[in-house]
Scaffold this motif. Structure first.
Motif, PDB file in Angstrom:
ATOM      1  N   GLU A 181      17.629  25.456  77.423  1.00 55.46           N
ATOM      2  CA  GLU A 181      17.203  26.246  76.280  1.00 55.46           C
ATOM      3  C   GLU A 181      18.286  26.244  75.201  1.00 55.46           C
ATOM      4  O   GLU A 181      19.477  26.331  75.495  1.00 55.46           O
ATOM      5  N   LYS A 197      11.701  26.601  61.703  1.00 61.36           N
ATOM      6  CA  LYS A 197      12.655  26.399  62.796  1.00 61.36           C
ATOM      7  C   LYS A 197      12.815  24.902  63.061  1.00 61.36           C
ATOM      8  O   LYS A 197      11.850  24.148  63.058  1.00 61.36           O
ATOM      9  N   ARG A 219      20.720  25.704  57.440  1.00 63.34           N
ATOM     10  CA  ARG A 219      20.643  26.875  58.290  1.00 63.34           C
ATOM     11  C   ARG A 219      21.636  27.922  57.801  1.00 63.34           C
ATOM     12  O   ARG A 219      22.621  27.598  57.147  1.00 63.34           O
ATOM     13  N   GLY A 253      14.304  22.183  65.808  1.00 60.02           N
ATOM     14  CA  GLY A 253      14.765  21.992  67.176  1.00 60.02           C
ATOM     15  C   GLY A 253      15.674  20.781  67.301  1.00 60.02           C
ATOM     16  O   GLY A 253      15.969  20.094  66.323  1.00 60.02           O
ATOM     17  N   PRO A 276      17.011  29.095  68.617  1.00 62.92           N
ATOM     18  CA  PRO A 276      16.338  28.467  67.475  1.00 62.92           C
ATOM     19  C   PRO A 276      17.271  28.310  66.283  1.00 62.92           C
ATOM     20  O   PRO A 276      18.127  29.152  66.023  1.00 62.92           O
ATOM     21  N   ASN A 305      17.231  28.297  62.510  1.00 64.01           N
ATOM     22  CA  ASN A 305      16.392  28.695  61.381  1.00 64.01           C
ATOM     23  C   ASN A 305      16.879  28.040  60.091  1.00 64.01           C
ATOM     24  O   ASN A 305      18.034  28.223  59.693  1.00 64.01           O
TER      25      ASN A 305
END
Length: 305
Positions: free
Chosen positions: A268, A170, A155, A172, A271, A273
Motif C-alpha cells: 500500500e 489522485k 502534489r 498512483g 495517495p 494528491n
C-alpha cells in the motif's frame, strides 16, 4: 501641473462637467448623476473654482457653456472614453488572447498530462504562448510569486496554505516491465519487488520517500537508474531485468505504446494528491481564470480515467 498636483484634485468633477455641457441644465444633469439639484449646483460652483472660469451663463431655463467649457468638453472625450473602456468588465475571448503563460509542472505532468491538455487549449486559443518549466517543490511559493510562474501542476508539499489551489485527482505508482521479464506473466510479490533492480522514472523526492517508507523494514532494492524521462529506462530493458517504477498514468501510456507489462505495487502507498496551484496575483486575470479552468477540467478528466 505635476502628476502629484492632479492627484489632489477631484477628477470626478470633470465627469460632471461633461454631463452639464451635454444637458445644459442643472436639473437634467442632477438626474444623470443621481444627485439632488442643490448638490449638482454645488458641484458646478466647485468646477468654476477649480477651473477658474464661469463655465456657463444662464439664458432663460438653459445653461450656455462658455468657449472654455466647450474646449474642456472636447479635450475630455478621448481620456474619459478610455477610462470607460478600462473600467468596463470585459468578456474573455480565447480566440483573441495573445497572453503568455508560464506553467510549472512535475516530470510526470509534463509527460503524461500536458501533452493531452495542450491540443484543446490551442484549438480554443491559438494565439497564446505557453512556457512549461520544472516545478520547484521546495520553493513553490517563491516560484509562483517572485519568479513569475503563473500556475503549477504538482502534489502538495511544504508550505502551500498561502496559495490558491484546486484538487485535480489522485496519482498512483505502478511497475512497468518488459514482456521478456521473468515476472511478465506472474503476480508481482514484495519479494520480487525487492529482488529485481529498479529504474525510478519521473518520481519526485517526496514520492520516493513514500516508496522507501513503505518498505522501510526490508532490504532496500538496487536502484540501477533514476531519471526524469522514460527513454533512458527503456534503453536498458534489453540488458537489465528492470522493474521500472513510475506514475501509474505514465505506465499505462508506455505499456500501450511499447507493448510492456504493468504491475501494481505489492504494498500500500498513501495517495498522491495532485493539485493546481496559483498565487493571488493571478486570481482575477480573465486569461488566467480561463486557462486554469481548462487545465483543471482536462486534468480531472484524465486522472479520473
Amino acid at each position: 501641473m505635476e502628476l502629484e498636483d492632479i492627484y489632489r484634485q477631484d477628477l470626478s468633477l470633470l465627469i460632471a462637467l461633461q454631463i452639464l455641457v451635454e444637458e445644459c441644465s442643472v436639473t437634467q444633469a442632477a438626474k444623470r448623476l443621481h444627485l439632488s439639484q442643490s448638490a449638482t449646483s454645488r458641484i458646478l460652483a466647485r468646477l468654476r473654482d477649480m477651473l477658474n472660469d464661469p463655465l456657463f451663463s444662464r439664458v432663460g431655463q438653459r445653461l450656455v457653456p462658455t468657449q472654455f467649457a466647450l474646449d474642456c468638453y472636447q479635450q475630455l472625450q478621448q481620456p474619459t472614453g478610455q477610462l470607460i473602456e478600462m473600467l468596463t468588465p470585459k468578456v474573455f475571448v480565447p480566440e483573441a488572447c495573445r497572453q503568455k503563460f508560464i506553467i510549472a509542472a512535475t516530470d510526470y505532468a509534463m509527460q503524461a498530462l500536458v501533452p493531452f491538455i495542450l491540443p484543446d487549449i490551442y484549438r480554443k486559443a491559438p494565439n497564446i504562448k505557453l512556457e512549461i518549466v520544472p516545478v520547484q517543490h521546495k520553493e513553490l511559493q517563491s516560484q509562483l510569486s517572485a519568479q513569475g510562474a503563473d500556475m503549477a501542476i504538482c502534489r502538495a508539499i511544504g508550505q502551500t496554505l498561502q496559495l490558491n489551489q484546486e484538487f485535480l485527482g489522485k496519482v498512483g505508482v505502478s511497475c512497468l516491465l518488459s514482456p521478456e521479464h521473468p515476472l511478465a506473466n506472474s503476480k508481482l510479490t514484495l519479494e520480487d519487488y525487492l529482488r529485481y533492480p529498479h529504474g525510478t522514472i519521473a518520481i519526485s523526492d517526496g514520492v520516493k520517500a513514500l516508496l522507501d517508507a513503505a518498505i522501510a523494514e526490508q532490504q532496500a532494492p538496487t536502484e540501477r537508474l533514476r531519471a526524469s524521462h522514460l527513454d533512458s529506462a527503456l534503453a536498458l530493458l534489453p540488458f537489465q531485468p528492470l522493474l521500472i517504477i513510475l506514475p501509474a498514468g505514465m505506465a499505462q501510456l508506455a505499456a500501450s505504446k511499447h507493448r510492456l507489462r504493468v504491475k501494481p505495487l505489492p504494498f500500500e502507498l498513501p495517495p498522491v494528491n495532485y493539485k493546481l496551484f496559483w498565487h493571488s496575483r493571478c486570481e482575477s486575470d480573465k486569461g488566467q481564470q480561463w486557462l486554469r479552468q481548462e487545465i483543471a477540467t482536462a486534468t480531472q478528466r484524465l486522472l479520473a480515467d
